[in-house]
Write a protein that holds these residues in place. Structure first.
Motif, short mmCIF file in Angstrom:
data_model
loop_
_atom_site.label_atom_id
_atom_site.label_comp_id
_atom_site.label_asym_id
_atom_site.label_seq_id
_atom_site.Cartn_x
_atom_site.Cartn_y
_atom_site.Cartn_z
N GLY A 123 0.83 -1.20 0.00
CA GLY A 123 0.00 0.00 0.00
C GLY A 123 0.86 1.24 0.00
O GLY A 123 1.59 1.50 -0.95
N ASP A 124 0.76 2.04 1.07
CA ASP A 124 1.54 3.28 1.20
C ASP A 124 1.25 4.25 0.07
O ASP A 124 2.13 4.98 -0.39
CB ASP A 124 3.04 2.98 1.26
CG ASP A 124 3.42 2.13 2.46
OD1 ASP A 124 2.75 2.26 3.50
OD2 ASP A 124 4.37 1.33 2.35
N ARG A 125 -0.02 4.30 -0.37
CA ARG A 125 -0.41 5.21 -1.45
C ARG A 125 -1.54 6.11 -0.96
O ARG A 125 -2.59 6.24 -1.58
CB ARG A 125 -0.86 4.42 -2.68
CG ARG A 125 0.22 3.52 -3.28
CD ARG A 125 -0.26 2.84 -4.54
NE ARG A 125 0.79 2.08 -5.18
CZ ARG A 125 0.98 0.77 -5.06
NH1 ARG A 125 0.14 0.07 -4.27
NH2 ARG A 125 1.95 0.16 -5.68
N GLU A 126 -1.33 6.77 0.16
CA GLU A 126 -2.38 7.53 0.81
C GLU A 126 -2.60 8.89 0.15
O GLU A 126 -1.65 9.59 -0.18
CB GLU A 126 -2.05 7.75 2.29
CG GLU A 126 -1.89 6.48 3.10
CD GLU A 126 -0.47 5.96 3.14
OE1 GLU A 126 0.36 6.41 2.31
OE2 GLU A 126 -0.17 5.12 4.01
N ARG A 266 9.11 11.61 3.27
CA ARG A 266 8.75 10.21 3.53
C ARG A 266 9.52 9.27 2.62
O ARG A 266 9.78 8.12 2.98
CB ARG A 266 7.24 10.05 3.32
CG ARG A 266 6.72 8.65 3.58
CD ARG A 266 5.23 8.62 3.39
NE ARG A 266 4.68 7.29 3.46
CZ ARG A 266 3.43 6.97 3.17
NH1 ARG A 266 2.59 7.92 2.78
NH2 ARG A 266 3.01 5.73 3.27
N PHE A 267 9.86 9.73 1.42
CA PHE A 267 10.55 8.89 0.44
C PHE A 267 11.89 9.55 0.07
O PHE A 267 12.06 10.06 -1.04
CB PHE A 267 9.69 8.70 -0.81
CG PHE A 267 8.34 8.08 -0.54
CD1 PHE A 267 8.23 6.71 -0.32
CD2 PHE A 267 7.19 8.86 -0.50
CE1 PHE A 267 6.98 6.13 -0.08
CE2 PHE A 267 5.95 8.29 -0.26
CZ PHE A 267 5.85 6.91 -0.04
N PRO A 268 12.85 9.57 0.99
CA PRO A 268 14.12 10.27 0.73
C PRO A 268 14.92 9.66 -0.41
O PRO A 268 15.78 10.34 -1.00
CB PRO A 268 14.86 10.16 2.07
CG PRO A 268 14.27 8.97 2.73
CD PRO A 268 12.83 8.96 2.33
N GLN A 269 14.67 8.38 -0.72
CA GLN A 269 15.39 7.73 -1.81
C GLN A 269 14.73 7.94 -3.17
O GLN A 269 15.20 7.42 -4.18
CB GLN A 269 15.51 6.23 -1.53
CG GLN A 269 16.16 5.88 -0.21
CD GLN A 269 17.53 6.50 -0.07
OE1 GLN A 269 18.35 6.47 -0.99
NE2 GLN A 269 17.79 7.08 1.11
N GLY A 270 13.64 8.70 -3.16
CA GLY A 270 12.93 8.97 -4.41
C GLY A 270 11.48 8.56 -4.31
O GLY A 270 11.13 7.58 -3.65
N LEU A 271 10.62 9.33 -4.94
CA LEU A 271 9.19 9.05 -4.91
C LEU A 271 8.87 7.74 -5.62
O LEU A 271 9.61 7.30 -6.51
CB LEU A 271 8.42 10.18 -5.59
CG LEU A 271 8.45 11.54 -4.87
CD1 LEU A 271 7.82 12.60 -5.76
CD2 LEU A 271 7.72 11.46 -3.54
#
Length: 279
Positions: A123-126, A266-271
């Motif tokens: 998930g993680d697609r809020e 939240r996504f420091p390595q890239g979206l």
């Protein structure tokens, strides 16, 4: 591949589909003892939360694509800490899921609509929105449109979110599994309202949400076979038209309050990859 997939489904079309507005036929209360009720000759369902337990129901059928509508009147007054969840989900570790979660708030503050999409257990697609009306004053229609090309969340036929099938570039899409419809009313005051800063006021209990006019123009999965009624076929290739796209943009511009695709912290390595596809 997509055309073949659709043809295989359409080959199982029946003359009718179990889509009605009688809760006793289509849905069953699964937990909460007598806190969930079906009343008014099967036309209305209520779920209640008190300081001992919440309650919930699920559909008698599993669905595999189609359009599902439910009219819901959310918990009125000071609903802080409560969550009314309304979602489609399969089972298992690699489950698919399509979520609405309505996060209560203190009286006079707007409800937050929390949405998410799971595919293959991820998930993680809020995305979150405030509503442009009072969802506790009357019933409003909350819909899922789910077909092999897209998932569309709509409220009173106004789209608020679309998640397209982009398997061609390696993004999982909820396509493989049939899903049941679920709803529950429960306490989540550790996170639901202002990140958990506002707790449930149990002096306001019991909290109640009401449901009516359930409709599933959806393919039904049973005994290893998927059957689609004639009304369902129209939804299989449905997508947003120009007017709907303009409504979607209006909602996102005026009422979106969180989008995971904008959360670079939240996504420091890239979206996520789907966030990099801008349209």
């Amino acid at each position: 591949m997509a055309i073949t997939y659709l043809l295989n489904l359409f080959s199982n079309i029946l003359n009718s589909n179990p889509a009605s507005q009688n809760f006793q036929q289509d849905l069953k209360i699964t937990w909460g003892n007598d806190r969930g009720k079906i009343v008014d000759n099967g036309q209305i369902m209520t779920l209640t939360l008190d300081n001992f337990s919440g309650s919930g129901f699920e559909s008698n059928f599993e669905y595999h694509f189609g359009k599902i509508d439910m009219q819901i009147k959310l918990v009125p007054g000071n609903s802080a800490g409560t969550v009314t969840a309304y979602y489609l989900s399969s089972v298992g570790d690699n489950h698919d899921e399509i979520d609405y979660e309505f996060l209560g708030n203190i009286s006079g503050q707007p409800y937050t609509v929390h949405t998410n999409v799971y595919a293959g257990g991820k998930g993680d697609r809020e995305q979150q929105f405030h509503l442009w009306f009072d969802p506790t004053a009357d019933f409003h229609t909350y819909s899922f449109l789910w077909n092999p090309q897209t998932v569309i969340f709509s409220i009173d036929e106004t789209p608020i979110r679309e998640f397209k099938n982009r398997e061609s570039i390696g993004i999982p899409f909820p396509k493989t599994h049939a899903m049941r419809l679920y709803s529950s009313l429960w306490n989540a005051d550790d996170w639901a309202t202002q990140g958990g800063r506002v707790k449930t006021d149990w002096s306001q209990a019991p909290f109640t949400a009401a449901y009516k006019n359930f409709k599933a123009d959806a393919c039904v999965r049973a005994a290893g076979r998927t059957s689609c009624g004639p009304q369902t076929v129209a939804w299989m290739t449905k997508k947003l038209d120009g007017l709907s796209l303009n409504r979607l943009k209006w909602v996102r511009r005026n009422f979106m309050i969180y989008n995971y695709c904008d959360d670079t912290k939240r996504f420091p390595q890239g979206l996520p990859k789907e966030c990099q596809v801008r349209e």
